[in-house]
Every structure is written in C-alpha cells, then in structure tokens.
Scaffold this motif. Structure first.
Motif, PDB file in Angstrom:
ATOM      1  N   ALA A 282       0.827  -1.205   0.000  1.00 52.54           N
ATOM      2  CA  ALA A 282       0.000   0.000   0.000  1.00 52.54           C
ATOM      3  C   ALA A 282       0.863   1.257   0.000  1.00 52.54           C
ATOM      4  CB  ALA A 282      -0.919  -0.003   1.220  1.00 52.54           C
ATOM      5  N   GLY A 283       1.994   1.204   0.697  1.00 50.73           N
ATOM      6  CA  GLY A 283       2.894   2.353   0.713  1.00 50.73           C
ATOM      7  C   GLY A 283       3.474   2.645  -0.653  1.00 50.73           C
ATOM      8  N   ILE A 284       3.860   1.600  -1.377  1.00 54.51           N
ATOM      9  CA  ILE A 284       4.387   1.767  -2.735  1.00 54.51           C
ATOM     10  C   ILE A 284       3.314   2.372  -3.635  1.00 54.51           C
ATOM     11  CG2 ILE A 284       5.311   0.558  -4.753  1.00 54.51           C
ATOM     12  CD1 ILE A 284       6.333  -1.593  -2.759  1.00 54.51           C
ATOM     13  N   SER A 285       2.097   1.876  -3.484  1.00 60.39           N
ATOM     14  CA  SER A 285       0.979   2.377  -4.279  1.00 60.39           C
ATOM     15  C   SER A 285       0.775   3.867  -4.045  1.00 60.39           C
ATOM     16  CB  SER A 285      -0.295   1.595  -3.930  1.00 60.39           C
ATOM     17  OG  SER A 285      -1.396   2.076  -4.663  1.00 60.39           O
ATOM     18  N   GLU A 286       0.864   4.293  -2.783  1.00 61.19           N
ATOM     19  CA  GLU A 286       0.702   5.721  -2.474  1.00 61.19           C
ATOM     20  C   GLU A 286       1.827   6.549  -3.085  1.00 61.19           C
ATOM     21  OE1 GLU A 286       0.214   6.550   1.625  1.00 61.19           O
ATOM     22  OE2 GLU A 286      -1.796   5.705   1.726  1.00 61.19           O
ATOM     23  N   MET A 287       3.046   6.036  -3.027  1.00 63.23           N
ATOM     24  CA  MET A 287       4.184   6.772  -3.582  1.00 63.23           C
ATOM     25  C   MET A 287       4.050   6.961  -5.089  1.00 63.23           C
ATOM     26  SD  MET A 287       6.249   7.819  -1.276  1.00 63.23           S
ATOM     27  CE  MET A 287       7.698   8.197  -2.263  1.00 63.23           C
ATOM     28  N   PHE A 288       3.430   6.009  -5.770  1.00 66.95           N
ATOM     29  CA  PHE A 288       3.263   6.085  -7.219  1.00 66.95           C
ATOM     30  C   PHE A 288       1.918   6.711  -7.613  1.00 66.95           C
ATOM     31  CE2 PHE A 288       6.332   2.282  -7.783  1.00 66.95           C
ATOM     32  CZ  PHE A 288       7.410   3.156  -7.728  1.00 66.95           C
ATOM     33  N   VAL A 289       1.215   7.285  -6.639  1.00 72.01           N
ATOM     34  CA  VAL A 289      -0.085   7.921  -6.875  1.00 72.01           C
ATOM     35  C   VAL A 289      -1.001   6.962  -7.616  1.00 72.01           C
ATOM     36  CG1 VAL A 289      -1.176  10.125  -7.467  1.00 72.01           C
ATOM     37  CG2 VAL A 289       1.294  10.032  -7.182  1.00 72.01           C
ATOM     38  N   CYS A 290      -0.981   5.728  -7.166  1.00 68.84           N
ATOM     39  CA  CYS A 290      -1.812   4.678  -7.749  1.00 68.84           C
ATOM     40  C   CYS A 290      -3.004   4.468  -6.825  1.00 68.84           C
ATOM     41  CB  CYS A 290      -0.981   3.398  -7.883  1.00 68.84           C
ATOM     42  SG  CYS A 290      -1.887   1.982  -8.520  1.00 68.84           S
ATOM     43  N   ASP A 291      -4.177   4.923  -7.252  1.00 68.86           N
ATOM     44  CA  ASP A 291      -5.313   4.934  -6.339  1.00 68.86           C
ATOM     45  C   ASP A 291      -5.947   3.566  -6.125  1.00 68.86           C
ATOM     46  OD1 ASP A 291      -6.374   4.651  -8.827  1.00 68.86           O
ATOM     47  OD2 ASP A 291      -7.880   6.241  -8.655  1.00 68.86           O
ATOM     48  N   ARG A 292      -5.629   2.598  -6.978  1.00 68.04           N
ATOM     49  CA  ARG A 292      -6.181   1.253  -6.792  1.00 68.04           C
ATOM     50  C   ARG A 292      -5.231   0.223  -7.369  1.00 68.04           C
ATOM     51  NH1 ARG A 292      -9.516  -2.813  -9.107  1.00 68.04           N
ATOM     52  NH2 ARG A 292      -9.665  -1.818 -11.148  1.00 68.04           N
ATOM     53  N   VAL A 293      -4.896  -0.761  -6.546  1.00 72.43           N
ATOM     54  CA  VAL A 293      -4.091  -1.876  -7.035  1.00 72.43           C
ATOM     55  C   VAL A 293      -5.038  -2.918  -7.613  1.00 72.43           C
ATOM     56  CG1 VAL A 293      -2.422  -3.662  -6.435  1.00 72.43           C
ATOM     57  CG2 VAL A 293      -2.347  -1.447  -5.279  1.00 72.43           C
ATOM     58  N   ARG A 294      -4.922  -3.188  -8.896  1.00 71.98           N
ATOM     59  CA  ARG A 294      -5.797  -4.160  -9.538  1.00 71.98           C
ATOM     60  C   ARG A 294      -5.341  -5.571  -9.182  1.00 71.98           C
ATOM     61  NH1 ARG A 294      -5.130  -1.730 -15.481  1.00 71.98           N
ATOM     62  NH2 ARG A 294      -2.970  -1.822 -14.727  1.00 71.98           N
ATOM     63  N   GLY A 295      -6.307  -6.465  -9.031  1.00 69.95           N
ATOM     64  CA  GLY A 295      -6.009  -7.818  -8.603  1.00 69.95           C
ATOM     65  C   GLY A 295      -6.017  -8.815  -9.744  1.00 69.95           C
ATOM     66  N   GLU A 296      -5.810 -10.083  -9.380  1.00 70.25           N
ATOM     67  CA  GLU A 296      -5.730 -11.139 -10.386  1.00 70.25           C
ATOM     68  C   GLU A 296      -7.034 -11.337 -11.149  1.00 70.25           C
ATOM     69  OE1 GLU A 296      -3.335 -14.824  -9.532  1.00 70.25           O
ATOM     70  OE2 GLU A 296      -3.434 -13.992  -7.519  1.00 70.25           O
ATOM     71  N   GLN A 297      -8.146 -10.928 -10.572  1.00 71.27           N
ATOM     72  CA  GLN A 297      -9.419 -11.134 -11.240  1.00 71.27           C
ATOM     73  C   GLN A 297      -9.771 -10.015 -12.213  1.00 71.27           C
ATOM     74  OE1 GLN A 297     -10.815 -14.082 -10.998  1.00 71.27           O
ATOM     75  NE2 GLN A 297      -9.110 -14.542  -9.612  1.00 71.27           N
TER      76      GLN A 297
END
Length: 380
Positions: free
Chosen positions: A192-207
């Motif tokens: 989640a920290g990496i996602s915030e640093m990259f301004v990525c508002d949602r990590v998409r999953g395998e589905q």
C-alpha cells in the motif's frame, strides 16, 4: 491457481530478479516491473530486492520505442537468481531465439520462478514452461498464443500468478503484479505504501480483466455481432430486450443466440449481464455514488437482485467490493532524515568476481535522504 497468503513471508536475504530483455521489448512494461522493487527497498530502508537486466550477449538492445538499453550482464554470466522475468514487446515470435529457449529451460531446471511481462510469455511458452499454467499476455498476442501454444491456459486477466509462474499483460499491469507479489512477500502495508508513492489509487487484482477490443477477437467477419454488442454497451442503464436487439440488426432471435454461442461462447443475455456488472464494478471502485445508484445506472430494478447477480459473478457482494476499494493503509510519519540516517547500518553483500553489481544498491543509497526512507516497518 495459488491462494495469496495473508501473512508476509520472512526472509533475511534479498530476492534477486533477472529481467531478460527481448529485442523490441516494451520499456514501459519493464519500468512498471522494476520501479515497485526500487520503492520497496526505499520504504523498507533496506535491500529486499535486487535486479539485473540481461540479454543473450550483454550488448545494448533496442526497446520498441527505439531507445537502446545496455544490460547488466549476458545470460552466460552465472547469477544466483531467485526469479527470471522475460520482457517482451513487438514481434515476440521473431524476437525469441533458440538460445533464449535453452537458457530459460536451464533456469527452470534450477527451480527458479519464471515470469513474463507484455509479450514475454511467448518465450516461456515456446520453451514449454507454461504448459498447464494460467497465463496472461497482452491482448494483441492472445489469439496467436492460443493457436501456437494450446497447452498454455491463456486468460484475459491483467496478470496471473499460478504456482511458480507469474505473467502479466502490458502497460501498467506489471506494476499490479509486482505489488501483489511484494504484498505476499512482505505484507500489505508495504504494498500500500508503494501504491501511495506512485499515486496509484487502486491496485488491480488477479481477477481484473484486460479490456480486449471485440474487433480484435472477431475481426471484420461478424459485423452484425459487433453492432449488437455496440448497442448493448450503449444501453446499460436501460437494457434492450433480445427480440428488439435482433430486429435492430435484421436477424432472428435464434440467429442472435447462435452468433453469441459460436463466437463469444455464451448466451446474449449472459454477455449483456457481464457488461452491466463490469460497469457496476467500475462505479463501485472508482466513484462514491451509492450502491442503489450503481444498481440503477446498470439497469437493475432492485438492489437485492443486483447484489445477488454481483455476488454470483464476482464472488463477493457489492458492499464488500466497495469496502475493499476504499480501505487505505496510511504510512507512519517518518523520523527526520538525520535521525534515520544515524541509525542506518552499512549495506553490504558478497560479489563474486564475475557477477555485476545490482543497481538496487546504488538506488537505495541515493534514497537515504528521502523523507519516506525506512517509513514502513516490516514484520519480517
């Protein structure tokens, strides 16, 4: 397919990943895969991952945009790798050589995890290393791979992690795959920290699925079917009846059913429902409108019916989907740089004479002055 572990894995030694570059590889996909590793090291304040770029001869290799990248090493250099990721791009069938296949088969015999990004899956499939594995590849390559490698279990998902294989389609999908792998290795807080640093508002999953243009699947051979699907996509809030759809394009209801079964492997009503539920999922994850409003916007007359259909299709009710998308883990406030720097231990690792030095060490050293350095406390 493997089930993600909730508890982070404990490992003292950093994982070493080799990125095998094919001619005309996609630079964007390579960056999407490596940058999460760099940021994982930065936020953890220590080397969790190191990486090397590789080519057959170690000479500069061209990306699809014409830029040349000088690899860290040739594949003949003995490296203690934990994982190999093949980076593909334009024309994978031409780019994969016999030497690639032999080397990858050798890596498999060493029990190393194998991955592919963009069209890198082609090389693994050519080496027979994806037989029986769920596999993701860029949608432009799907039809050709299904034809050439029928034993690989091709899927339209953004990425697939199946036992010791991890494959991702192009663009930013490698970022999502790496964030998932990092979360499994070191916990969700770091991911989640990496996602915030990259301004990525949602990590998409395998589905999550690739948006594969229907024209790419059908070509120009079925204009009536393309027209019907376009009508469906334009009328999600007020669905059109199947009889009316058939009349619009001048076919019978029975012909309509046959077209969908033959080319899309489902009934028209099922396909229409999939379009509406996919749109609902986007609204749940990307907007704050109520579930009742989402149901109405996607053509459902009652919220209970919408929830039932959603649960049957995605495996969880809309409320849980909304909660999962909105949960954010905040990073702890980091200590001042001076205080963090005073407590750092010197980074060191053994380097064999023939082994190049991973750029992970240099990147981590340069990040020491960043406010986010060592801002995520790992449980491992």
């Amino acid at each position: 397919m493997t089930t993600p572990s909730q508890a982070p894995k404990k490992s003292a030694a950093p994982q070493t990943i080799g990125f095998l570059l094919l001619e005309n590889f996609t630079l964007f996909s390579l960056a999407s895969a490596i940058e999460p590793l760099r940021m994982a090291n930065q936020l953890a304040g220590r080397e969790l991952y190191r990486w090397f770029t590789l080519s057959l001869d170690g000479e500069p290799i061209s990306a699809s945009d014409g830029l040349k990248v000088t690899p860290d090493a040739a594949t003949t250099v003995p490296l203690a790798l934990d994982m190999v990721v093949v980076c593909g791009g334009v024309g994978p069938a031409r780019a994969v050589q016999r030497e690639h296949v032999v080397w990858l088969q050798g890596q498999a015999r060493l029990s190393r995890r194998l991955g592919g990004i963009c069209t890198g899956s082609w090389a693994l499939a050519k080496a027979g290393l994806l037989d029986g594995y769920e596999t993701s590849v860029h949608w432009e390559c799907l039809a050709a791979m299904r034809e050439s490698f029928p034993r690989a279990l091709l899927t339209t998902r953004l990425f697939s992690i199946d036992r010791e294989r991890a494959t991702a389609s192009g663009g930013t999908a490698p970022l999502d795959m790496m964030l998932t792998l990092i979360g499994r290795d070191h916990g969700r807080e770091l991911s989640a920290g990496i996602s915030e640093m990259f301004v990525c508002d949602r990590v998409r999953g395998e589905q999550d699925q690739q948006r594969v243009p229907l024209k790419h699947i059908l070509g120009t051979t079925q204009p009536k079917l393309l027209e019907i699907v376009a009508l469906m996509e334009s009328n999600l809030e007020e669905p059109i009846g199947l009889e009316e759809l058939a009349a619009y394009v001048g076919v019978s209801r029975r012909q309509l059913e046959r077209l969908f079964q033959k080319y899309l492997l489902c009934s028209p009503s099922r396909y229409y429902l999939k379009l509406r539920l996919t749109r609902a999922r986007q609204l749940l994850k990307q907007t704050s409108i109520s579930i009742i409003e989402v149901a109405s916007a996607c053509g459902f007359v009652s919220t209970p019916h919408f929830s039932k259909c959603y649960r049957e299709f995605f495996g969880q009710p809309p409320r849980d989907e909304r909660l999962g998308a909105s949960s954010v883990i905040r990073l702890p406030v980091p200590a001042p740089c001076e205080q963090v720097g005073a407590n750092l231990e010197l980074l060191s690792f053994e380097v064999y004479p023939a082994e190049p030095v991973s750029t992970a060490i240099k990147a981590l050293d340069q990040a020491r002055g960043e406010p986010t350095y060592a801002s995520v406390l790992l449980r491992s």
